[in-house]
Each structure stands twice: as structure tokens, then as C-alpha cells.
Write a protein that holds these residues in place. Structure first.
Motif, PDB file in Angstrom:
ATOM      1  N   ASN A 146      27.985  14.067  29.324  1.00 63.03           N
ATOM      2  CA  ASN A 146      28.149  14.832  30.562  1.00 63.03           C
ATOM      3  C   ASN A 146      29.348  15.767  30.505  1.00 63.03           C
ATOM      4  N   PHE A 147      30.407  15.336  29.836  1.00 64.42           N
ATOM      5  CA  PHE A 147      31.641  16.106  29.864  1.00 64.42           C
ATOM      6  C   PHE A 147      31.488  17.452  29.171  1.00 64.42           C
ATOM      7  N   MET A 148      30.719  17.475  28.069  1.00 65.19           N
ATOM      8  CA  MET A 148      30.479  18.759  27.396  1.00 65.19           C
ATOM      9  C   MET A 148      29.657  19.691  28.280  1.00 65.19           C
ATOM     10  N   LYS A 149      28.821  19.096  29.132  1.00 66.56           N
ATOM     11  CA  LYS A 149      27.926  19.898  29.976  1.00 66.56           C
ATOM     12  C   LYS A 149      28.624  20.434  31.226  1.00 66.56           C
ATOM     13  N   ILE A 150      29.585  19.675  31.753  1.00 68.40           N
ATOM     14  CA  ILE A 150      30.263  20.144  32.974  1.00 68.40           C
ATOM     15  C   ILE A 150      31.447  21.063  32.681  1.00 68.40           C
ATOM     16  N   ALA A 151      32.063  20.930  31.497  1.00 70.49           N
ATOM     17  CA  ALA A 151      33.288  21.683  31.216  1.00 70.49           C
ATOM     18  C   ALA A 151      33.137  23.187  31.457  1.00 70.49           C
ATOM     19  N   PRO A 152      32.103  23.852  30.905  1.00 65.95           N
ATOM     20  CA  PRO A 152      32.023  25.301  31.119  1.00 65.95           C
ATOM     21  C   PRO A 152      31.706  25.675  32.569  1.00 65.95           C
ATOM     22  N   ILE A 153      31.001  24.796  33.292  1.00 62.24           N
ATOM     23  CA  ILE A 153      30.734  25.059  34.721  1.00 62.24           C
ATOM     24  C   ILE A 153      32.040  25.041  35.500  1.00 62.24           C
ATOM     25  N   ILE A 154      32.887  24.054  35.204  1.00 57.10           N
ATOM     26  CA  ILE A 154      34.193  23.966  35.859  1.00 57.10           C
ATOM     27  C   ILE A 154      35.038  25.195  35.537  1.00 57.10           C
ATOM     28  N   HIS A 155      35.063  25.582  34.275  1.00 54.67           N
ATOM     29  CA  HIS A 155      35.859  26.753  33.883  1.00 54.67           C
ATOM     30  C   HIS A 155      35.370  28.016  34.597  1.00 54.67           C
ATOM     31  N   GLN A 156      34.070  28.138  34.762  1.00 51.04           N
ATOM     32  CA  GLN A 156      33.511  29.313  35.429  1.00 51.04           C
ATOM     33  C   GLN A 156      33.828  29.289  36.925  1.00 51.04           C
ATOM     34  N   LEU A 157      33.755  28.120  37.548  1.00 50.68           N
ATOM     35  CA  LEU A 157      34.127  28.007  38.971  1.00 50.68           C
ATOM     36  C   LEU A 157      35.606  28.327  39.172  1.00 50.68           C
ATOM     37  N   GLN A 158      36.453  27.868  38.267  1.00 53.94           N
ATOM     38  CA  GLN A 158      37.883  28.179  38.354  1.00 53.94           C
ATOM     39  C   GLN A 158      38.123  29.685  38.244  1.00 53.94           C
ATOM     40  N   LYS A 159      37.365  30.330  37.362  1.00 46.92           N
ATOM     41  CA  LYS A 159      37.468  31.786  37.210  1.00 46.92           C
ATOM     42  C   LYS A 159      37.079  32.487  38.512  1.00 46.92           C
ATOM     43  N   LYS A 160      35.983  32.041  39.130  1.00 45.30           N
ATOM     44  CA  LYS A 160      35.539  32.636  40.395  1.00 45.30           C
ATOM     45  C   LYS A 160      36.574  32.425  41.495  1.00 45.30           C
ATOM     46  N   GLN A 161      37.212  31.256  41.499  1.00 46.88           N
ATOM     47  CA  GLN A 161      38.264  31.001  42.486  1.00 46.88           C
ATOM     48  C   GLN A 161      39.429  31.972  42.308  1.00 46.88           C
ATOM     49  N   ARG A 162      39.815  32.193  41.045  1.00 51.93           N
ATOM     50  CA  ARG A 162      40.904  33.140  40.780  1.00 51.93           C
ATOM     51  C   ARG A 162      40.539  34.551  41.223  1.00 51.93           C
ATOM     52  N   GLU A 163      39.250  34.858  41.185  1.00 58.64           N
ATOM     53  CA  GLU A 163      38.785  36.184  41.602  1.00 58.64           C
ATOM     54  C   GLU A 163      38.619  36.284  43.118  1.00 58.64           C
ATOM     55  N   GLY A 164      38.849  35.164  43.819  1.00 56.77           N
ATOM     56  CA  GLY A 164      38.826  35.192  45.285  1.00 56.77           C
ATOM     57  C   GLY A 164      37.568  34.660  45.936  1.00 56.77           C
ATOM     58  N   THR A 165      36.624  34.126  45.142  1.00 55.06           N
ATOM     59  CA  THR A 165      35.407  33.567  45.732  1.00 55.06           C
ATOM     60  C   THR A 165      35.741  32.309  46.518  1.00 55.06           C
ATOM     61  N   ASN A 166      35.155  32.193  47.691  1.00 62.65           N
ATOM     62  CA  ASN A 166      35.497  31.115  48.624  1.00 62.65           C
ATOM     63  C   ASN A 166      34.669  29.862  48.329  1.00 62.65           C
ATOM     64  N   VAL A 167      34.987  29.209  47.215  1.00 54.48           N
ATOM     65  CA  VAL A 167      34.239  28.001  46.838  1.00 54.48           C
ATOM     66  C   VAL A 167      35.223  26.978  46.264  1.00 54.48           C
ATOM     67  N   ARG A 168      35.021  25.725  46.636  1.00 54.77           N
ATOM     68  CA  ARG A 168      35.831  24.632  46.096  1.00 54.77           C
ATOM     69  C   ARG A 168      34.908  23.646  45.378  1.00 54.77           C
ATOM     70  N   PHE A 169      35.499  22.821  44.539  1.00 61.11           N
ATOM     71  CA  PHE A 169      34.694  21.762  43.917  1.00 61.11           C
ATOM     72  C   PHE A 169      35.529  20.496  43.787  1.00 61.11           C
ATOM     73  N   ARG A 170      34.836  19.379  43.833  1.00 56.65           N
ATOM     74  CA  ARG A 170      35.431  18.088  43.527  1.00 56.65           C
ATOM     75  C   ARG A 170      34.746  17.534  42.285  1.00 56.65           C
ATOM     76  N   LEU A 171      35.549  17.042  41.372  1.00 59.03           N
ATOM     77  CA  LEU A 171      35.015  16.425  40.165  1.00 59.03           C
ATOM     78  C   LEU A 171      35.035  14.912  40.338  1.00 59.03           C
ATOM     79  N   VAL A 172      33.864  14.307  40.276  1.00 60.62           N
ATOM     80  CA  VAL A 172      33.741  12.857  40.450  1.00 60.62           C
ATOM     81  C   VAL A 172      33.320  12.239  39.127  1.00 60.62           C
TER      82      VAL A 172
END
Length: 364
Positions: free
Chosen positions: A13-39
Motif C-alpha cells: 500500500n505504501f508504494m501506491k499511496i506515496a505519489p498520491i500524497i506527494h501530488q496532494l501536497q503539491k496541490k496544497q502548495r498551489e492553493g487548492t482547498n483540500v486536506r487529507f488524513r493518512l490512516v
């Protein structure tokens, strides 16, 4: 503001979620109004099976660890469901993202849907047709209640269409595990230890085995390893031993100078060995994908696969679970007469970008 809950529990699972997390972090830096929790469900709970992946793949520490490891399949599923329900009560989510086909995938998707929360399944639609595999049941149940399917191949798309899933819920995006592989490839590193020191590129095999069909019957496991030892003609075999396999190996007592067993390896070390191996011998699904994209011959010790594209377009071949049928595959490898990677559509390192763009369009 939207909140996505991303679930991970077992090593793949970790290999599969890592790039999704990195992409969400990038969108956050660009100002997109989205948060995530990693469980982290805690399904795999020793450091080599989970902790190393957070460090090596630059994944943030989880916001919650459900401690759902151990016990039978039913006990583990129940423990994860109880803990995940509490997590969602305390942190209401707009979408739960599950990946792969492990117990955590099944448990968290059921829990989310019972709370009327949408579920997105990354790697949805793949099928082996083998109901003796717990993973196949996990896939079928998860896909029966999923809202959005992010698929790795046209074969997966067709499986979903046959089960009545409407086209607008199927998103053919590629394979996030390959995103991680291509991103991390420059960082692969040779493992430390005496058994690795003399390894030459294409001068050794790497092997993994964990499925019950291969490791639970002692005499069959002994026969399989004996067949492999005979076929590799003295070349070293690196064998990171899964905990369930280790117990049975102790009982059968098989030994050979070129059979080099070790603890499970970190992601960067293991894939360094795959990249430079003469061939991979495995009963894992994910490793067949990584070997294929790195154009390394892969012999799969299974009678079926949910990743047929690795056979049709990749470097993978199904050798089955009968040790007597292994010889021609190893002969082919030793002669250098193996097929090459043909390229699999959308396995290009940009899958997570496509996934996150779709999620933001629908939920942000």
C-alpha cells in the motif's frame, strides 16, 4: 474545504499511496482547498514491513494508527473496522481512498460506505478468478461498493464493465506503484551485508515466496526450492524471507551455499536487487509489475494472475505451483532467451497526477 482520508495498512500500500500524497501536497502548495488524513491501519506492524516505507518514500507520519495487526483474517478485519469507524466519527471525511487488495482495503471501504462516505479504489477492477486467494475476495467486495475506480489497465476496465459499473465511474489512469518506482529509481541502493558484497549485475536471482500454495506444505516448499536450486546452475539466490515462510523453512532444513536468506528488505534496497538481477522468482503480484517496467525476467510461481498485462506486454511468465514444471523457465532465463518489456499504456509515472486532478474536480 474537502477532507480525503487515505488508508494504508500493508507493505504494498505504501508504494501506491506515496505519489498520491506527494501530488496532494503539491496541490496544497498551489492553493487548492483540500486536506487529507493518512490512516495507517497497522495491518503490517514491524519496521521492515511498514516503518521503512514512511522514511524511504518521504511519506508523512500517519495522522492515526489503528493498531489492527495480528489475529485471524476475521479478527483483523473486525479490529480495523471498529477502529476506523471511530476515526471517521472523530474526523468526518468527504472521501475515503483505499488502495490494492489487502484486509485493510476491504475493512475500511465497508466502514466508510456504512457511514455514507464515498469510496475511491485505486487499483480497482483487477481479478485473478481464484477465490482461494483472500485478496480476490477483498477485491470483489470492495469493488461492489466503490464509487470511483482508478484502474491500471484496460483489462481491469473490462472486468468492471462486465460487473455492471457505469463508464463515468471508471477512470483509467495507470499504476501509482510505477509512479513510485520511476521516481525512486535514482535512489536505489545496494543493501549492506556480507551476502550482497560479491553480487554482479545479472549474476544472481532474487526470490520471494509467501503464498500458502507454495509455503504451507513443507514437502512442496522443499521440492520447489530444490527445483530452483537445480535450475540456477550455482548462481546466488537472494531470498528475503517472509515471516510465514521462515517457520516452514526451519522445519524442512534446506541449505545450499548459493541460497542466501535474509530479513525483508527496505524498498530502495529490494528494488536495487530486482533492477540488477538476472531474473526474479516470485509469487507476489506487485513485484511482477516492478520487474516488468525494469525489463527484468520474472517467473511467477502461481497458476493465475490478476495482472495479466505483465504477461501480455511485460516480462512476466506464469510457471505455476508445480515444482516439476519450473525447469524450462529457468533454462530459458539461463540461455538469455526471455521476452522484453513492450510498454504498458499509462504506466508512465504520471498516474497520481491524473488521480488527484479527477478527485479535486469532483470533490474540492
Amino acid at each position: 474545504m474537502s477532507l480525503f482520508t487515505i488508508v494504508a495498512g500493508a507493505r504494498p500500500n505504501f508504494m501506491k499511496i506515496a505519489p498520491i500524497i506527494h501530488q496532494l501536497q503539491k496541490k496544497q502548495r498551489e492553493g487548492t482547498n483540500v486536506r487529507f488524513r493518512l490512516v495507517h491501519t497497522g495491518q503490517h506492524y514491524d519496521k521492515k514491513m511498514s516503518g521503512d516505507f514512511f522514511e524511504q518514500l518521504n511519506i508523512p507520519q500517519p495522522d492515526a494508527n489503528l493498531g489492527g495487526g495480528g489475529g485471524t483474517q476475521a479478527e483483523q478485519t473486525a479490529a480495523i473496522m471498529v477502529a476506523f469507524e471511530k476515526e471517521l466519527f472523530e474526523h468526518p471525511s468527504d472521501l475515503v481512498i483505499v488502495v490494492g487488495d489487502v484486509t485493510s482495503t476491504l475493512a475500511c471501504s465497508i466502514t466508510a460506505k456504512k457511514l455514507q462516505i464515498d469510496v475511491a479504489h485505486v487499483e480497482g477492477g483487477i481479478r485473478s478468478g481464484d477465490l482461494s486467494m483472500p485478496e480476490e475476495i477483498n477485491r470483489m467486495v470492495t469493488d461492489s461498493i466503490t464509487d470511483h475506480f482508478f484502474t491500471t489497465s484496460e483489462l481491469a476496465n473490462e472486468n468492471l464493465r462486465k460487473s455492471g459499473i457505469s463508464e463515468e465511474r471508471i477512470h483509467f489512469v495507470g499504476n501509482t506503484m510505477i509512479d513510485t518506482l520511476l521516481a525512486q529509481k535514482p535512489r536505489f541502493k545496494k543493501p549492506e551485508g556480507e551476502i550482497f558484497e560479491d553480487l554482479e549485475p545479472q549474476g544472481y536471482f532474487i526470490m520471494t515466496m509467501h503464498r500458502p500454495a507454495n509455503v504451507d506444505q513443507e514437502q512442496k516448499l522443499k521440492a520447489m526450492i530444490a527445483a530452483i536450486l537445480e535450475g540456477v546452475q550455482g548462481l546466488p539466490i537472494i531470498f528475503p524471507v517472509h515471516p510465514r515462510t521462515a517457520k516452514n523453512l526451519q522445519v524442512i532444513g534446506i541449505q545450499a551455499d548459493n541460497l542466501r536468506m535474509c530479513e525483508p528488505l527496505g524498498y530502495l534496497e529490494f528494488n536495487y536487487l530486482v533492477k540488477n538481477a538476472k531474473a526474479v522468482i516470485t509469487d507476489s503480484g506487485g513485484i511482477t509489475e516492478e520487474a516488468t517496467v525494469m525489463n527484468v525476467p520474472c517467473i511467477t510461481l502461481r497458476d493465475n494472475t490478476e495482472r495479466a498485462e505483465t504477461i501480455l506486454l511485460g516480462t512476466n511468465e506464469l510457471a505455476g505451483t508445480d515444482p516439476k514444471k519450473l525447469k524450462p523457465y529457468l533454462e530459458k532465463v539461463m540461455k538469455g532467451d526471455w521476452k522484453s518489456y513492450q510498454g504498458i499504456p499509462l504506466w508512465d509515472g504520471k498516474t497520481s497526477e491524473r488521480i488527484v486532478d479527477i478527485l479535486i474536480e469532483k470533490y474540492a
